[in-house]
Structures are given as structure tokens and as C-alpha cells.
Design an enzyme around this catalytic site. Structure first.
Site, PDB file in Angstrom:
ATOM      1  N   SER A 198      -4.869  -7.729 -10.159  1.00 30.13           N
ATOM      2  CA  SER A 198      -5.581  -8.571  -9.186  1.00 30.13           C
ATOM      3  C   SER A 198      -6.873  -7.919  -8.690  1.00 30.13           C
ATOM      4  O   SER A 198      -7.681  -8.566  -8.017  1.00 30.13           O
ATOM      5  CB  SER A 198      -4.671  -8.920  -8.012  1.00 30.13           C
ATOM      6  OG  SER A 198      -4.227  -7.742  -7.377  1.00 30.13           O
ATOM      7  N   ALA A 216     -12.631  -3.327   1.278  1.00 31.74           N
ATOM      8  CA  ALA A 216     -11.622  -2.687   2.134  1.00 31.74           C
ATOM      9  C   ALA A 216     -11.091  -3.672   3.165  1.00 31.74           C
ATOM     10  O   ALA A 216     -11.860  -4.448   3.752  1.00 31.74           O
ATOM     11  CB  ALA A 216     -12.216  -1.471   2.829  1.00 31.74           C
ATOM     12  N   ARG A 227       0.854  -1.199   0.000  1.00 32.40           N
ATOM     13  CA  ARG A 227       0.000   0.000   0.000  1.00 32.40           C
ATOM     14  C   ARG A 227       0.883   1.240   0.000  1.00 32.40           C
ATOM     15  O   ARG A 227       1.920   1.265   0.671  1.00 32.40           O
ATOM     16  CB  ARG A 227      -0.876  -0.047   1.260  1.00 32.40           C
ATOM     17  CG  ARG A 227      -1.702   1.173   1.482  1.00 32.40           C
ATOM     18  CD  ARG A 227      -2.633   0.988   2.674  1.00 32.40           C
ATOM     19  NE  ARG A 227      -3.740   0.098   2.370  1.00 32.40           N
ATOM     20  CZ  ARG A 227      -4.828  -0.040   3.120  1.00 32.40           C
ATOM     21  NH1 ARG A 227      -4.936   0.649   4.243  1.00 32.40           N
ATOM     22  NH2 ARG A 227      -5.793  -0.863   2.788  1.00 32.40           N
ATOM     23  N   LEU A 235     -13.985   4.517  -5.125  1.00 28.37           N
ATOM     24  CA  LEU A 235     -14.189   4.060  -6.512  1.00 28.37           C
ATOM     25  C   LEU A 235     -12.840   3.900  -7.204  1.00 28.37           C
ATOM     26  O   LEU A 235     -12.614   4.401  -8.296  1.00 28.37           O
ATOM     27  CB  LEU A 235     -15.065   5.067  -7.266  1.00 28.37           C
ATOM     28  CG  LEU A 235     -16.466   5.254  -6.697  1.00 28.37           C
ATOM     29  CD1 LEU A 235     -17.147   6.468  -7.313  1.00 28.37           C
ATOM     30  CD2 LEU A 235     -17.305   4.006  -6.912  1.00 28.37           C
ATOM     31  N   LYS A 273       2.486  -7.972   4.624  1.00 33.48           N
ATOM     32  CA  LYS A 273       2.017  -6.797   3.881  1.00 33.48           C
ATOM     33  C   LYS A 273       3.120  -5.752   3.927  1.00 33.48           C
ATOM     34  O   LYS A 273       3.992  -5.788   4.814  1.00 33.48           O
ATOM     35  CB  LYS A 273       0.742  -6.246   4.550  1.00 33.48           C
ATOM     36  CG  LYS A 273      -0.133  -5.429   3.656  1.00 33.48           C
ATOM     37  CD  LYS A 273      -1.194  -6.235   2.930  1.00 33.48           C
ATOM     38  CE  LYS A 273      -2.046  -5.325   2.065  1.00 33.48           C
ATOM     39  NZ  LYS A 273      -3.082  -6.046   1.334  1.00 33.48           N
TER      40      LYS A 273
HETATM   41  N1  LIG Z   1      -6.572  -4.183  -5.205  1.00 37.63           N
HETATM   42  C1  LIG Z   1      -6.933  -5.345  -4.731  1.00 37.63           C
HETATM   43  O1  LIG Z   1      -6.968  -6.339  -5.456  1.00 37.63           O
HETATM   44  C2  LIG Z   1      -7.344  -5.495  -3.302  1.00 37.63           C
HETATM   45  C3  LIG Z   1      -7.713  -4.406  -2.533  1.00 37.63           C
HETATM   46  N2  LIG Z   1      -8.152  -4.598  -1.248  1.00 37.63           N
HETATM   47  C4  LIG Z   1      -8.539  -3.464  -0.435  1.00 37.63           C
HETATM   48  O2  LIG Z   1      -9.619  -2.759  -1.067  1.00 37.63           O
HETATM   49  C5  LIG Z   1      -9.509  -1.357  -0.778  1.00 37.63           C
HETATM   50  C6  LIG Z   1      -9.417  -0.585  -2.082  1.00 37.63           C
HETATM   51  O3  LIG Z   1      -8.284  -1.025  -2.807  1.00 37.63           O
HETATM   52  P1  LIG Z   1      -7.957  -0.489  -4.282  1.00 37.63           P
HETATM   53  O4  LIG Z   1      -9.237  -0.319  -5.026  1.00 37.63           O
HETATM   54  O5  LIG Z   1      -6.903  -1.358  -4.796  1.00 37.63           O
HETATM   55  O6  LIG Z   1      -7.353   0.937  -3.929  1.00 37.63           O
HETATM   56  P2  LIG Z   1      -7.232   2.230  -4.883  1.00 37.63           P
HETATM   57  O7  LIG Z   1      -6.128   3.043  -4.338  1.00 37.63           O
HETATM   58  O8  LIG Z   1      -7.191   1.840  -6.302  1.00 37.63           O
HETATM   59  O9  LIG Z   1      -8.633   2.984  -4.629  1.00 37.63           O
HETATM   60  C7  LIG Z   1      -9.026   3.501  -3.397  1.00 37.63           C
HETATM   61  C8  LIG Z   1     -10.071   4.571  -3.679  1.00 37.63           C
HETATM   62  O10 LIG Z   1     -10.598   5.001  -2.423  1.00 37.63           O
HETATM   63  C9  LIG Z   1     -10.671   6.428  -2.451  1.00 37.63           C
HETATM   64  N3  LIG Z   1     -10.684   6.908  -1.074  1.00 37.63           N
HETATM   65  C10 LIG Z   1      -9.660   7.060  -0.227  1.00 37.63           C
HETATM   66  N4  LIG Z   1     -10.099   7.535   0.958  1.00 37.63           N
HETATM   67  C11 LIG Z   1     -11.439   7.682   0.848  1.00 37.63           C
HETATM   68  C12 LIG Z   1     -12.464   8.123   1.723  1.00 37.63           C
HETATM   69  N5  LIG Z   1     -12.200   8.532   2.967  1.00 37.63           N
HETATM   70  N6  LIG Z   1     -13.755   8.137   1.263  1.00 37.63           N
HETATM   71  C13 LIG Z   1     -14.041   7.751   0.007  1.00 37.63           C
HETATM   72  N7  LIG Z   1     -13.099   7.322  -0.873  1.00 37.63           N
HETATM   73  C14 LIG Z   1     -11.824   7.288  -0.455  1.00 37.63           C
HETATM   74  C15 LIG Z   1      -9.471   6.859  -3.271  1.00 37.63           C
HETATM   75  O11 LIG Z   1      -9.606   8.170  -3.771  1.00 37.63           O
HETATM   76  C16 LIG Z   1      -9.473   5.795  -4.378  1.00 37.63           C
HETATM   77  O12 LIG Z   1     -10.291   6.179  -5.468  1.00 37.63           O
HETATM   78  C17 LIG Z   1      -8.267  -1.210   0.125  1.00 37.63           C
HETATM   79  O13 LIG Z   1      -8.653  -1.277   1.472  1.00 37.63           O
HETATM   80  C18 LIG Z   1      -7.436  -2.435  -0.236  1.00 37.63           C
HETATM   81  O14 LIG Z   1      -6.555  -2.802   0.799  1.00 37.63           O
HETATM   82  C19 LIG Z   1      -8.268  -5.848  -0.713  1.00 37.63           C
HETATM   83  C20 LIG Z   1      -7.924  -6.952  -1.427  1.00 37.63           C
HETATM   84  C21 LIG Z   1      -7.367  -6.868  -2.757  1.00 37.63           C
HETATM   85  O1  LIG Z   2      -4.291  -8.495  -4.239  1.00 36.56           O
HETATM   86  C1  LIG Z   2      -3.074  -8.696  -4.180  1.00 36.56           C
HETATM   87  O2  LIG Z   2      -2.296  -8.395  -5.102  1.00 36.56           O
HETATM   88  C2  LIG Z   2      -2.462  -9.368  -2.992  1.00 36.56           C
HETATM   89  C3  LIG Z   2      -3.415  -9.687  -1.916  1.00 36.56           C
HETATM   90  C4  LIG Z   2      -3.556  -8.591  -0.915  1.00 36.56           C
HETATM   91  O3  LIG Z   2      -2.665  -7.863  -0.616  1.00 36.56           O
HETATM   92  C5  LIG Z   2      -4.843  -8.409  -0.262  1.00 36.56           C
HETATM   93  O4  LIG Z   2      -5.726  -9.235  -0.459  1.00 36.56           O
HETATM   94  O5  LIG Z   2      -5.002  -7.436   0.490  1.00 36.56           O
END
Ligand SMILES: NC(=O)C1=CN([C@@H]2O[C@H](COP(=O)(O)OP(=O)(O)OC[C@H]3O[C@@H](n4cnc5c(N)ncnc54)[C@H](O)[C@@H]3O)[C@@H](O)[C@H]2O)C=CC1
Ligand SMILES: O=C(O)CCC(=O)C(=O)O
Length: 366
Positions: free
Chosen positions: A142, A261, A40, A177, A76
């Protein structure tokens, strides 16, 4: 510090003055295999906040790996920096060198604030990088299976709460989003769901509005805190952790919480409180395991159909957890934690049995 890291196995502080890299890698538990978890990037206000985040996230990965039944443990990484300004190729190369220094104890890829392209630079320094684009030999973005997994989670939850797994005819309040949240929002719109959304990034909102226009649909946009009190059936947190807390829990009008999340509950007690309020909580680390399922599958030759099949299991696992919570009159997060702890315990014996040297077992890419 040792009191603070409790049961974590290892915490590595990575500092590279040339590139400005300040990162922390936390390895929580390697009973099931080497640690795996995304990286992250956030402009954490304090180092303390970054430590807290990486400790909570890496512990969550131990449970996520157990729930998804993969041969990896929990870890992580966090990089202290602004994703909008600081994501230089050099910084990710330096990060790759620190990952490589762990000699196979830690595998990583994307998370909030980072993209698969960033890790192409880390890949030049380390073989322990997963989820890079297909043209680099990785399994690709992913967040695609993560978003699909969230949809399976919503189906299982809808079936339990509303007695129908249909997406349509219901309103979803989506917070965030980004890579995952946008895809979830898009799929819900395509399947007849109504949306209330919030994101701190105007560009992310505009992109969804544009997509909704293309689909002949509308979305309601609310700002910041308003998302918690949205008139909706399901709250879908897809941004930061800790969003179910003393300040927000009483505002929720929804019947269920299902999102991507990590660490949505500030504490396990908040899971009990949701339960008492009659709000079904689909445990985050089960719902959002699609990405882990994809990147851990890089142990085998690529097969998107197999990944999809494994991701579908999220639906069945959730029913098992809902049933166990019901049977023992405990919250769903407690039922999920017990399920994972029992699985880890039962694997200890298997993993302590010396069979033969398996040099290739955790070789993702030779
Ligand atoms: N990318 C993945 O495959 C995975 C992601 N996650 C979790 O899902 C969540 C989102 O991950 P991603 O989509 O990859 O992150 P990202 O960084 O692509 O998107 C996060 C979004 O949340 C918005 N954001 C941040 N703070 C906010 C708030 N207070 N209110 C509303 N929007 C807000 C940001 O502007 C951004 O558009 C994280 O908690 C991450 O750890 C979990 C498993 C896998
Ligand atoms: O989605 C990934 O690339 C790894 C898995 C991970 O970090 C998660 O599930 O939070």
C-alpha cells in the site's frame, strides 16, 4: 484511562508471553464502518508513548476514512518492539489471533516498521488483514499508492503556492526514506525535483544515493535536525508524527508542508502557526490516504486502475480544503477537520437506517 481515551470506542492490550508480542489496538470510531488502520512497530521507550501514539493514529484514521469517503472507521495498532530484531513469524501470527478476536471490528495491514510479508503470517489467523501481497489475495504494497497520493498532494500544493504544479525547479526536503519516502524521493528526482534528505538509517540514504546516480542526479544529505532548516521550497515529512512543534516550526524556511507522515502537527495550534507564517499545510490524512484507498478497495474485486483513479481525487480534495480554509480564514487542518466531521455526521443517518441484512458488506476475503 477512560479520561485519556476520550471518545475512543475500544482499546485492546494484547500480550503473548510465548512470542513476546506486546501490542495495542485502538478503535476510535466505527460510524462509517468497521475500523481500519495499519499496524506500526516501534521500540517505544515507554508503554505510555505507545498508548499516546495509537490513540492519535487511530483518531487520524477516522478523519482519513471520512476524507477519502470509504466505508470504514478509524482504528490503528502498534506493536512495541524493534523492527530490526523482533519481527518473527510467530509474533505476527499471535497478533493475527488478537485481530481475529475482534470479530470484524478491526482490519489492519502495514504501517511504519512493518511490511506486507509480515502480515502473511497474521493472515493465517485472521481474515481481517489487508494489503498482503497479491499472491495471497491482497492488494499488495500500500505504500505505492500512498507515495503516488503524496505526489498528487505536492502538485495541488505547488499549484496553490507557486501557481504551477510542476515538480521541477523546486527543492524538496524529505524526512524519512522508508517504504513511502523512498518512492516519493525517486518520483521527484525522475520529475526534475531537487532533494535534501535525512534518515536515521544509513542504508536508506545509500539506497537513494545509488538511485540518484542511476538517474544522473544528485541529492544533498543532511543529518537529523538539519532537515527542518533546509533551504527548500517544500518540507516532505515521511517518518514520524509530531514533527511540526514548538522546537521546529520557527526553523522552517519552506513555503509548504506536504508529506506522508501521520500526525505531522503536534497539535492543531501548530496548524494555525504555520498558517500565520504563510506556510501552506496540506493536511496529512488527505495527502497520505492512497494506502487506505487501496486497502479499503479490497471490498471489491481487484482493479488497480480504479484505485489510481480514487487516489487522484486527493488532488481535488486538497483544493476544496484550501478554498474552504481561505473562505473562512481558518487553518487548513481546521478546514479539513470540519469537512470530515460534517461528512461523518451526515452518514450517521444513512448508517442507522436498517435496510436488510448484508452479510457480505465488509467481507474482504471470503
Ligand atoms: N506505508 C503506508 O502506506 C503509509 C504510511 N503512512 C505514514 O508515513 C510514514 C512513513 O511510513 P513508511 O514509509 O511506511 O515507514 P517505514 O518504516 O517504511 O519508513 C520510515 C523511515 O523513516 C526513517 N526515520 C525514522 N525516524 C526518523 C527521523 N527522526 N528522521 C529521519 N528519518 C527517520 C526510518 O529509518 C525509515 O527509513 C509514517 O508516519 C506512516 O504512518 C501513512 C499512510 C500510509
Ligand atoms: O496503508 C495501509 O495499509 C492502511 C492505512 C493506514 O494505516 C494509514 O493510512 O495510516
Amino acid at each position: 484511562m477512560f479520561d485519556r481515551i476520550e471518545e475512543h470506542e475500544q482499546v485492546l492490550f494484547c500480550n503473548d508471553a510465548d512470542t513476546g508480542l506486546k501490542a495495542i489496538i485502538a478503535i476510535h470510531n466505527t460510524t462509517l464502518g468497521p475500523a481500519l488502520g495499519g499496524c506500526r512497530m516501534r521500540p517505544y521507550e515507554t508503554v505510555d508513548d505507545a498508548i499516546e501514539d495509537v490513540l492519535r493514529l487511530s483518531k487520524g484514521m477516522t478523519y482519513k476514512c471520512a476524507a477519502a469517503d470509504v466505508d470504514f472507521g478509524g482504528g490503528k495498532a502498534v506493536i512495541i518492539g524493534d523492527p530490526l530484531k523482533d519481527r518473527t513469524p510467530e509474533l505476527f501470527r499471535a497478533f493475527g489471533q488478537f485481530v481475529e478476536s475482534l470479530n470484524g471490528r478491526f482490519y489492519t495491514g502495514t504501517d511504519m516498521g512493518t511490511t506486507p510479508d509480515n502480515f502473511v503470517h497474521s493472515l493465517r489467523e485472521s481474515s481481517c488483514i489487508v494489503g498482503v501481497p497479491e499472491e495471497y489475495g491482497g492488494s499488495g504494497d500500500s505504500s505505492i499508492p500512498t507515495a503516488k497520493g503524496v505526489l498528487y498532494g505536492i502538485q495541488a500544493t505547488n499549484k496553490t503556492v507557486f501557481e504551477s504544479e510542476e515538480f521541477g525547479g523546486r527543492t524538496y526536503a524529505i524526512q524519512g526514506l522508508g517504504k513511502v519516502g523512498f518512492k516519493v524521493a525517486e518520483m521527484l528526482l525522475e520529475n526534475g525535483g531537487d532533494l535534501v534528505v535525512s534518515d536515521i538509517n544509513r542504508h536508506a540514504i545509500d539506497r537513494l544515493i545509488q538511485r540518484a546516480i542511476e538517474l544522473n542526479r544528485g541529492v544533498k544529505v543532511v543529518s537529523g535536525d538539519e532537515i527542518y532548516e533546509a533551504e527548500a521550497d517544500v518540507f516532505v515529512p515521511c517518518a514520524l508524527g509530531g514533527v511540526i512543534n514548538d522546537q521546529t516550526i520557527h526553523k522552517l524556511k519552506v513555503r509548504a508542508v506536504v508529506g506522508s507522515a501521520n500526525n505531522q502537527l503536534l497539535t492543531t495550534d501548530h496548524g494555525d502557526q504555520l498558517n500565520e507564517r504563510g506556510i501552506l499545510y496540506a493536511p496529512d490524512y488527505i495527502v497520505n490516504s492512497g494506502g487506505l484507498i487501496q486497502v479499503s478497495d479490497e471490498l471489491y474485486s481487484p482493479n488497480p486502475m480504479r484505485v489510481l483513479q480514487k487516489t487522484k481525487a486527493i488532488y481535488d480534495t486538497l483544493f476544496t480544503i484550501f478554498e474552504q480554509a481561505d473562505a473562512h480564514s481558518i487553518s487548513t487542518i481546521k478546514a479539513a477537520n470540519l469537512f470530515c466531521e460534517q461528512r461523518i455526521e451526515s452518514r450517521k443517518r444513512r448508517n442507522s437506517f436498517f435496510a436488510h441484512k448484508k452479510p457480505g458488506k465488509w467481507t474482504v476475503r471470503s
